[in-house]
Design a protein around this motif. Structure first.
Motif, PDB file in Angstrom:
ATOM      1  N   THR A  51     -13.622 -74.082  66.929  1.00  0.00           N
ATOM      2  CA  THR A  51     -12.721 -74.848  66.063  1.00  0.00           C
ATOM      3  C   THR A  51     -12.315 -74.031  64.829  1.00  0.00           C
ATOM      4  O   THR A  51     -11.153 -74.068  64.411  1.00  0.00           O
ATOM      5  CB  THR A  51     -13.383 -76.166  65.615  1.00  0.00           C
ATOM      6  N   ILE A  52     -13.258 -73.294  64.278  1.00  0.00           N
ATOM      7  CA  ILE A  52     -12.965 -72.453  63.109  1.00  0.00           C
ATOM      8  C   ILE A  52     -12.059 -71.297  63.528  1.00  0.00           C
ATOM      9  O   ILE A  52     -11.088 -70.973  62.832  1.00  0.00           O
ATOM     10  CB  ILE A  52     -14.267 -71.921  62.462  1.00  0.00           C
ATOM     11  N   ARG A  53     -12.371 -70.692  64.682  1.00  0.00           N
ATOM     12  CA  ARG A  53     -11.522 -69.592  65.169  1.00  0.00           C
ATOM     13  C   ARG A  53     -10.093 -70.077  65.382  1.00  0.00           C
ATOM     14  O   ARG A  53      -9.128 -69.408  64.997  1.00  0.00           O
ATOM     15  CB  ARG A  53     -12.095 -69.011  66.460  1.00  0.00           C
ATOM     16  N   MET A  54      -9.962 -71.251  65.987  1.00  0.00           N
ATOM     17  CA  MET A  54      -8.635 -71.802  66.249  1.00  0.00           C
ATOM     18  C   MET A  54      -7.894 -72.084  64.938  1.00  0.00           C
ATOM     19  O   MET A  54      -6.721 -71.753  64.777  1.00  0.00           O
ATOM     20  CB  MET A  54      -8.736 -73.088  67.072  1.00  0.00           C
ATOM     21  N   LEU A  55      -8.589 -72.681  63.988  1.00  0.00           N
ATOM     22  CA  LEU A  55      -7.980 -72.982  62.697  1.00  0.00           C
ATOM     23  C   LEU A  55      -7.511 -71.696  62.007  1.00  0.00           C
ATOM     24  O   LEU A  55      -6.391 -71.629  61.504  1.00  0.00           O
ATOM     25  CB  LEU A  55      -8.970 -73.731  61.800  1.00  0.00           C
ATOM     26  N   LEU A  56      -8.362 -70.684  61.999  1.00  0.00           N
ATOM     27  CA  LEU A  56      -7.992 -69.419  61.371  1.00  0.00           C
ATOM     28  C   LEU A  56      -6.804 -68.768  62.077  1.00  0.00           C
ATOM     29  O   LEU A  56      -5.935 -68.185  61.428  1.00  0.00           O
ATOM     30  CB  LEU A  56      -9.195 -68.468  61.340  1.00  0.00           C
ATOM     31  N   ARG A  57      -6.746 -68.898  63.406  1.00  0.00           N
ATOM     32  CA  ARG A  57      -5.605 -68.350  64.150  1.00  0.00           C
ATOM     33  C   ARG A  57      -4.320 -69.093  63.796  1.00  0.00           C
ATOM     34  O   ARG A  57      -3.277 -68.493  63.559  1.00  0.00           O
ATOM     35  CB  ARG A  57      -5.868 -68.442  65.654  1.00  0.00           C
ATOM     36  N   ARG A  58      -4.393 -70.419  63.781  1.00  0.00           N
ATOM     37  CA  ARG A  58      -3.216 -71.241  63.474  1.00  0.00           C
ATOM     38  C   ARG A  58      -2.661 -70.963  62.081  1.00  0.00           C
ATOM     39  O   ARG A  58      -1.462 -71.027  61.865  1.00  0.00           O
ATOM     40  CB  ARG A  58      -3.551 -72.730  63.576  1.00  0.00           C
ATOM     41  N   LEU A  59      -3.562 -70.662  61.146  1.00  0.00           N
ATOM     42  CA  LEU A  59      -3.144 -70.404  59.776  1.00  0.00           C
ATOM     43  C   LEU A  59      -2.799 -68.921  59.540  1.00  0.00           C
ATOM     44  O   LEU A  59      -2.507 -68.534  58.416  1.00  0.00           O
ATOM     45  CB  LEU A  59      -4.234 -70.844  58.796  1.00  0.00           C
ATOM     46  N   GLY A  60      -2.847 -68.119  60.607  1.00  0.00           N
ATOM     47  CA  GLY A  60      -2.533 -66.700  60.484  1.00  0.00           C
ATOM     48  C   GLY A  60      -3.610 -65.906  59.771  1.00  0.00           C
ATOM     49  O   GLY A  60      -3.333 -64.865  59.183  1.00  0.00           O
ATOM     50  N   MET A  61      -4.835 -66.403  59.827  1.00  0.00           N
ATOM     51  CA  MET A  61      -5.940 -65.772  59.103  1.00  0.00           C
ATOM     52  C   MET A  61      -6.901 -65.028  60.025  1.00  0.00           C
ATOM     53  O   MET A  61      -7.932 -64.564  59.581  1.00  0.00           O
ATOM     54  CB  MET A  61      -6.728 -66.829  58.329  1.00  0.00           C
ATOM     55  N   TRP A  62      -6.584 -64.932  61.285  1.00  0.00           N
ATOM     56  CA  TRP A  62      -7.504 -64.321  62.241  1.00  0.00           C
ATOM     57  C   TRP A  62      -7.091 -62.883  62.514  1.00  0.00           C
ATOM     58  O   TRP A  62      -5.932 -62.596  62.766  1.00  0.00           O
ATOM     59  CB  TRP A  62      -7.488 -65.114  63.544  1.00  0.00           C
TER      60      TRP A  62
END
Length: 180
Positions: A122-133
């Protein structure tokens, strides 16, 4: 329990202050910022920073810049005290405080990148969605509390401390003990 606990360093503009006010005359500071500068960016690689890069930099500033400034301030005060004549030292509340900083020998962002897959999806997905990954890994390095990542940081700290053990023993004014 039902209470909320928040890290007090968000508002702590002088992180060495509590130790100084309780009477410490020697302080060992363990930092999370290596002292190696990032390599310069080539002109054709310059991009607008992502939200993740800005967020990670903000956390780095909040946590580390105050520590660096406090260490520098303590060193300036110590130098100023060294210029004051001995009979006059009793006229000031200032006192000599020795500070040593233990900086990591490796970039924490690289270790975070190695363990990024251990973060909850869930954290990985959130960071990806926000362009933070996958940017510079500074933000995930502050958010990751996964056991493998924490273990890697502890091992790094242990190795770095052993590498400076003679310096630390001299700093503490003790004799060298057997190090395993």
């Amino acid at each position: 329990g039902p209470e909320h606990y928040g890290d007090g360093s968000w508002r702590q503009t002088s992180p060495l202050s509590p130790a100084i006010h309780t009477g410490a005359n020697k302080i060992i500071v363990i930092t999370t910022r290596d002292r190696n500068l990032d390599p310069p960016t080539a002109e054709h690689e310059v991009q607008y920073p992502t939200l993740g890069a800005v967020s990670g930099s903000l956390l780095d500033i909040i946590f580390m810049d105050n520590v660096d400034a406090d260490i520098e301030r303590t060193q300036r005060i110590d130098h100023t005290l060294s210029l004051v004549a001995e009979p006059r030292l009793d006229e000031t509340l200032l006192r000599d405080i020795d500070v040593i900083a233990l900086d990591p020998s490796e970039d924490i962002r690289d270790i975070a990148r190695e363990h990024a897959a251990d973060m909850p999806w869930t954290i990985r997905m959130l960071l990806r969605r926000l362009g933070m990954w996958g940017q510079d890994w500074r933000l995930p390095s502050y958010l990751m509390f996964e056991p493998t990542y924490c273990r890697a940081l502890i091992e790094l700290g242990y190795r770095d401390t052993l590498a400076r053990s003679e310096e630390l023993i001299a700093f503490m004014g003790g004799r060298q003990a057997a190090v395993e």
